[in-house]
Scaffold this active site. Sequence first.
Site, PDB file in Angstrom:
ATOM      1  N   SER A  27       0.887  -1.145  -0.015  1.00 35.65           N
ATOM      2  CA  SER A  27      -0.018  -0.030   0.123  1.00 35.65           C
ATOM      3  C   SER A  27       0.933   1.410   0.012  1.00 35.65           C
ATOM      4  O   SER A  27       2.335   1.151   0.071  1.00 35.65           O
ATOM      5  CB  SER A  27      -0.751  -0.130   1.195  1.00 35.65           C
ATOM      6  N   LYS A  47      -1.937  10.991  -8.613  1.00 35.53           N
ATOM      7  CA  LYS A  47      -2.335   9.901  -8.125  1.00 35.53           C
ATOM      8  C   LYS A  47      -3.634   9.443  -9.043  1.00 35.53           C
ATOM      9  O   LYS A  47      -4.730  10.099  -8.739  1.00 35.53           O
ATOM     10  CB  LYS A  47      -2.602  10.022  -6.743  1.00 35.53           C
TER      11      LYS A  47
END
EC number: 6.5.1.2
Length: 677
Positions: A92, A124
């Site tokens: 992650s 992102k």
Amino acid sequence: MGLAKLVEDYTQSEAASLAQQLRDQLADYSQAYYTQDAPLVEDHVYDELYRDLEQLEAAFPVIVTNDSPTQKVGGQVLPGFTKVTHEIPMLSMGDVFSEAELAAFDQRLRKNTATEIEYNVELKIDGLAIDLIYEKGRFVRGATRGNGTIGEDITQNLKTIKAIPQKLTRPVSIEVRGECYMPKAAFADLNQKREAEGQAPFANPRNAAAGSLRQLDAKVAAARQLSAFIYTIVTFDDVQATTQSEALHVLAELGFNVNPTSVVCQNMAEVQAFIEQYQGTRNDLAYGIDGVVLKVNDLALQRQLGNTVKVPRWEIAYKFPPEEAETVIREIEWTVGRTGVVTPTAVMDPVQLAGTTVARASLHNADMLRDKDVRLLDTVLLHKAGDIIPEISQVVLAKRPSDSQAYGIPTTCPSCGHDLVHLDEEVALRCINPMCPAQMKEQLTHFASRNAMNIDGLGPRIITQLLEKELIHDVADLYRLTADDLAQLDKFKEKSINNLLNAIDASRQNSLERLLFGLGIRHVGAKAARLLAEHFQNLAALMASDQETIITVDTIGTIIADSLVTYFADSQVQTLMAELEAVGVNLTYTGVTKAQAATSDSYFNGKTVVLTGKLEQYTRGELKQLLEDNGAKVTGSVSKKTDALIAGQDAGSKLEKAQSLAIPIINEADLDNYLAQ
């Protein structure tokens, strides 16, 4: 354009030669479009060349190659996704939500390193992480992140995405990672089609992309117009790059679609300028973003900094704050739920918010409506909770009309007209009419749901028709339905009729706990239903029990006991239970008892187990029940007393803690093997 002669006039040799020319040409055009953001030809030119290639390959099947653009659209319906192991885990990413947190991340890195730090800063992308493997330049496997260690093989679906090359510009072996996403235009088009077909729209592009990649039929995924950006080289023996920015350049040269917006920043002032630029223009992009990612640019320094159990120490995601939009409330609608709760929803002038059009927002309950003093024609500020759920932040009092009046809370049910009640210690308004049509629809939907009676094929659309045609009035009527009754439903043919009747019939044999949960008794969830069913063994014994008897059941308190006593004291409920028995619904507990589970020879017998992450094969409740039937004790937190952790996708802090305590981790792919032991 078009073939120079009829396709049947080509020899196989001529066709093979021309087909390869077309493949090479189409590959160049595709790379220019996706990689360089500089289309060489109009879309229709590409399409005509593509059709020429299709004709040649259809006439001469032996000339088809695996990397042909025509093979991107798979026609294969997969029997299921196989699990794959990520040799290098897909971790992650840590996130921060303020400039102060971002500065703290930078200071922490600079404090722990002796060299100057520069960052490669990237957008992102709001999508789904993917892992791609190429051997000698050819795409051989694609997978989801899964739980970071175990993912799903979705190669056939990824082959349908034009932005993912089937063949690289060099015959190298490489593993890369990136983000699969659905462009905003494709998302809007997909939801428009779904709504026209009576299907529920996807909540957001990320969910749509994830759902598309999990289609077993690759043709469905192909129609969804997905795309992808690649941003990481995982393994590549031939890589010459020493920085992340150089690695992106290598990826682009190999033919991957790389987002062109990334920049190298020497300090936080430059990082902040990049953030401000795209925070202000994010809605102008063709794809969704929810922040920016900072990566230490020096790859050697990345390796030196390493990872925690969960996240790399050398990268961080800065998440954009929720966007706000201003609009005007035109109406307040009230809807009735399964338990009679009446919920207000604000209907507003449509407004763009975080890339989607918003025209409705829940006000949750009457008390919140009063507390926020929301009124008709009020101007309000909206934001999206979690960037997904529209919520009213505040009323813009300066724009409130001078003749505005406080909104009057309704006193009668909008569905049946029955008086509404505001029960003690509750914020909700309730309709307590058991025959309320809106409640009946929701109750029947709950009764048929997977964790209740599990009647496959009996969803809200069918239930609405059954109620409108007055074919049913309560749950017992479901078991009286005939083929002639179901034939009255819209677009319901013989196969659907037989399937639904068989599903209804099969549900008669369910164990008592499913019925208790399906009845929708207030405060009685799936766990309480199981405990009650196992203790009393049959419905008659439970119905005859008083509060003092019921609270002797482990973990059952006075609130649940009072609710049960009140429910079963109702004469209409008693009649309904008698009708269920008359139509052959099982009213006894047929599950595994604690005594039977205690003598199980299962691997899990006597073990304390914790569940974490998203499960694919089971609901959380189903797996918990299965483990308990095998003698396990399922708890909610990890400790030294935990014997095993079952980890699904996106496992969080529980996985990290279990790893630190050296507790055995069982992934879902291996779970069946343990259950069989």
